[in-house]
Design a protein around this motif. Structure first.
Motif, mmCIF file in Angstrom:
data_model
loop_
_atom_site.group_PDB
_atom_site.id
_atom_site.type_symbol
_atom_site.label_atom_id
_atom_site.label_comp_id
_atom_site.label_asym_id
_atom_site.label_seq_id
_atom_site.Cartn_x
_atom_site.Cartn_y
_atom_site.Cartn_z
ATOM 1 N N HIS A 193 0.819 -1.218 0.000
ATOM 2 C CA HIS A 193 0.000 0.000 0.000
ATOM 3 C C HIS A 193 0.853 1.268 0.000
ATOM 4 O O HIS A 193 0.315 2.373 0.085
ATOM 5 N N TYR A 194 2.159 1.101 -0.090
ATOM 6 C CA TYR A 194 3.057 2.245 0.053
ATOM 7 C C TYR A 194 2.794 3.365 -0.961
ATOM 8 O O TYR A 194 2.768 4.545 -0.584
ATOM 9 N N PRO A 195 2.596 3.068 -2.254
ATOM 10 C CA PRO A 195 2.347 4.165 -3.210
ATOM 11 C C PRO A 195 1.129 5.012 -2.843
ATOM 12 O O PRO A 195 1.163 6.242 -2.963
ATOM 13 N N VAL A 196 0.068 4.351 -2.381
ATOM 14 C CA VAL A 196 -1.141 5.090 -1.994
ATOM 15 C C VAL A 196 -0.871 5.936 -0.751
ATOM 16 O O VAL A 196 -1.272 7.105 -0.670
ATOM 17 N N ILE A 197 -0.169 5.348 0.219
ATOM 18 C CA ILE A 197 0.151 6.074 1.456
ATOM 19 C C ILE A 197 1.021 7.287 1.144
ATOM 20 O O ILE A 197 0.803 8.387 1.670
ATOM 21 N N HIS A 202 1.655 13.223 0.638
ATOM 22 C CA HIS A 202 1.976 14.436 -0.122
ATOM 23 C C HIS A 202 0.762 15.358 -0.203
ATOM 24 O O HIS A 202 0.877 16.582 -0.052
ATOM 25 N N PHE A 203 -0.391 14.766 -0.444
ATOM 26 C CA PHE A 203 -1.621 15.549 -0.545
ATOM 27 C C PHE A 203 -1.900 16.289 0.767
ATOM 28 O O PHE A 203 -2.197 17.487 0.778
ATOM 29 N N ARG A 204 -1.765 15.575 1.876
ATOM 30 C CA ARG A 204 -2.037 16.193 3.176
ATOM 31 C C ARG A 204 -0.993 17.250 3.520
ATOM 32 O O ARG A 204 -1.323 18.305 4.076
ATOM 33 N N TRP A 205 0.264 16.968 3.196
ATOM 34 C CA TRP A 205 1.320 17.950 3.480
ATOM 35 C C TRP A 205 1.058 19.240 2.712
ATOM 36 O O TRP A 205 1.208 20.340 3.256
ATOM 37 N N ASN A 206 0.674 19.126 1.464
ATOM 38 C CA ASN A 206 0.413 20.316 0.649
ATOM 39 C C ASN A 206 -0.749 21.135 1.209
ATOM 40 O O ASN A 206 -0.714 22.369 1.209
ATOM 41 N N ARG A 207 -1.779 20.448 1.697
ATOM 42 C CA ARG A 207 -2.914 21.166 2.284
ATOM 43 C C ARG A 207 -2.483 21.941 3.526
ATOM 44 O O ARG A 207 -2.857 23.107 3.709
ATOM 45 N N ASP A 235 -9.992 28.968 -0.865
ATOM 46 C CA ASP A 235 -10.512 27.820 -1.607
ATOM 47 C C ASP A 235 -9.434 26.764 -1.806
ATOM 48 O O ASP A 235 -8.277 27.084 -2.081
ATOM 49 N N GLU A 236 -9.837 25.514 -1.655
ATOM 50 C CA GLU A 236 -8.993 24.374 -1.994
ATOM 51 C C GLU A 236 -9.455 23.863 -3.353
ATOM 52 O O GLU A 236 -10.468 23.169 -3.460
ATOM 53 N N GLU A 237 -8.716 24.235 -4.388
ATOM 54 C CA GLU A 237 -9.152 23.899 -5.741
ATOM 55 C C GLU A 237 -9.183 22.392 -5.978
ATOM 56 O O GLU A 237 -10.062 21.869 -6.664
ATOM 57 N N GLN A 238 -8.228 21.692 -5.396
ATOM 58 C CA GLN A 238 -8.123 20.258 -5.659
ATOM 59 C C GLN A 238 -9.299 19.477 -5.082
ATOM 60 O O GLN A 238 -9.738 18.476 -5.640
ATOM 61 N N PHE A 304 -7.878 15.344 10.366
ATOM 62 C CA PHE A 304 -7.577 15.177 11.783
ATOM 63 C C PHE A 304 -8.632 15.801 12.700
ATOM 64 O O PHE A 304 -8.440 15.861 13.915
ATOM 65 N N GLU A 305 -9.743 16.256 12.128
ATOM 66 C CA GLU A 305 -10.768 16.903 12.950
ATOM 67 C C GLU A 305 -11.310 15.962 14.023
ATOM 68 O O GLU A 305 -11.570 16.371 15.155
ATOM 69 N N ASP A 306 -11.491 14.689 13.673
ATOM 70 C CA ASP A 306 -12.010 13.728 14.650
ATOM 71 C C ASP A 306 -11.071 13.563 15.837
ATOM 72 O O ASP A 306 -11.516 13.337 16.968
#
Length: 341
Positions: A193-197, A202-207, A235-238, A304-306
């Protein structure tokens, strides 16, 4: 109040621990030694280690590991945490009522040989023995190097009893081998599952980076005349969402939520004094809401809101009523991240 106590009363450690640990530990130790103890360690100790029959023993360990051994923050915290948590479990399981009743050659032996608390791992057992023995050695070295004989005698009551158990090298190797095997099994399960993780990371870091950048841009523009809270959104375009925030500082938040604070705190906040002075001030974010960019409906925000909503960050899982702690435990277990202490 004696002269020594009066001279120490201005220090942070004395203010936080007075009346909570034995007065000799506060008044007959060197203030310069206490100066090495980080405030966060003192805060952690006050929150988690007060009110037990072993509290004074841990206080001495905290002081010796910091002032004499110069252990770093995490090492001291981990040592105190392991001893405190295991003592809680063992004293309850074995019905030990006082520190005098504690016999490591009996009680620790039973623990190491899985006679009690069978759900604990080999590593948990080995870690307790290691921290226990190293803490005793550190404290005794500290006392003999820093105190005269009369004070050493006075402080004997705060020393943990020596442990005469010899944990063989073969047992240590066994624990290490089991730990390595366990980590390998966990790693092998993750690799497919490494590629997905990695992509999600990366997606979370960018946000977070976008939020961090926006936050700092606005802070730079805040002046003493800026009215807080300061509201903003972007706005978060992605993901197609619009996120709304408020920026507070400590005084503005306290004044706006005056029903949760004492009159003293509110007055200090109004005049920006003491804990609310400019030197102690800081800015922080409130996430207000997240909605679609057309504003038609609310939607999910950050992942991480939860964790915040369920109060499971930092030391929060171990705080609260028994019902609250059980709820937090179930939440963490649902994500596979609960581990018995």
């Amino acid at each position: 109040m004696n002269i020594q106590e009066e001279s120490n009363s201005e220090y942070y450690w004395h203010q936080k621990l007075k009346g909570k640990i034995h007065e000799d530990i506060l008044n007959f130790t060197n203030p310069s030694d206490w100066g090495f103890v980080h405030k966060d360690i003192i805060d952690y100790f006050e929150r988690n280690c007060i009110g037990y029959v072993w509290t004074n023993n841990l206080a001495i360990i905290m002081l010796a590991r910091t002032a004499y051994a110069h252990n770093d923050f995490q090492t001291v915290k981990r040592s105190i945490s392991i001893l405190n948590n295991r003592f809680q479990s063992l004293y309850k399981e074995l019905n030990i009522q006082s520190i005098e009743d504690w016999d490591p050659d009996v009680h620790l032996y039973a623990y190491l040989n899985k006679k009690v608390l069978v759900e604990h791992s080999e590593n948990q057992r080995f870690e307790l023995l290691k921290k226990y023995n190293s803490s005793i050695t550190t404290v005794r070295n500290w006392l003999t190097s820093r105190m005269d004989f009369s004070l050493q005698e006075r402080f004997k009551q705060f020393l943990l009893k020596r442990c005469n158990i010899v944990h063989s090298i073969s047992n240590q190797k066994k624990v290490l081998h089991l730990s390595q095997s366990h980590r390998k099994n966990e790693t092998d399960a993750i690799i497919p599952h490494y590629p997905v993780i990695r992509g999600e990371a990366h997606f979370r870091w960018n946000r977070l980076h976008r939020l961090y950048t926006k936050f700092n841009e606005l802070i730079e523009k805040i002046t003493p005349t800026t009215a807080l809270p300061l509201e903003f959104n972007y706005d978060e375009e992605q993901t197609g969402v619009r996120i709304f925030f408020r920026i507070w500082d400590r005084p503005s938040f306290t004044i706006a939520h005056r029903n949760r604070y004492s009159r003293y705190s509110i007055e200090s906040a109004k005049h920006r004094q003491k804990a609310y002075s400019n030197d102690n001030n800081e800015f922080f974010l409130e996430l207000v809401k997240v909605e679609t960019q057309d504003g038609s409906r609310d939607t999910e925000g950050f992942w991480f809101e939860d964790l915040i909503r369920e109060s499971v960050l930092n030391q929060s899982p171990s705080s609260g009523s028994e019902e609250q702690k059980e709820r937090k435990k179930k939440f963490l277990m649902s994500w596979g991240i609960w581990r018995s202490r």
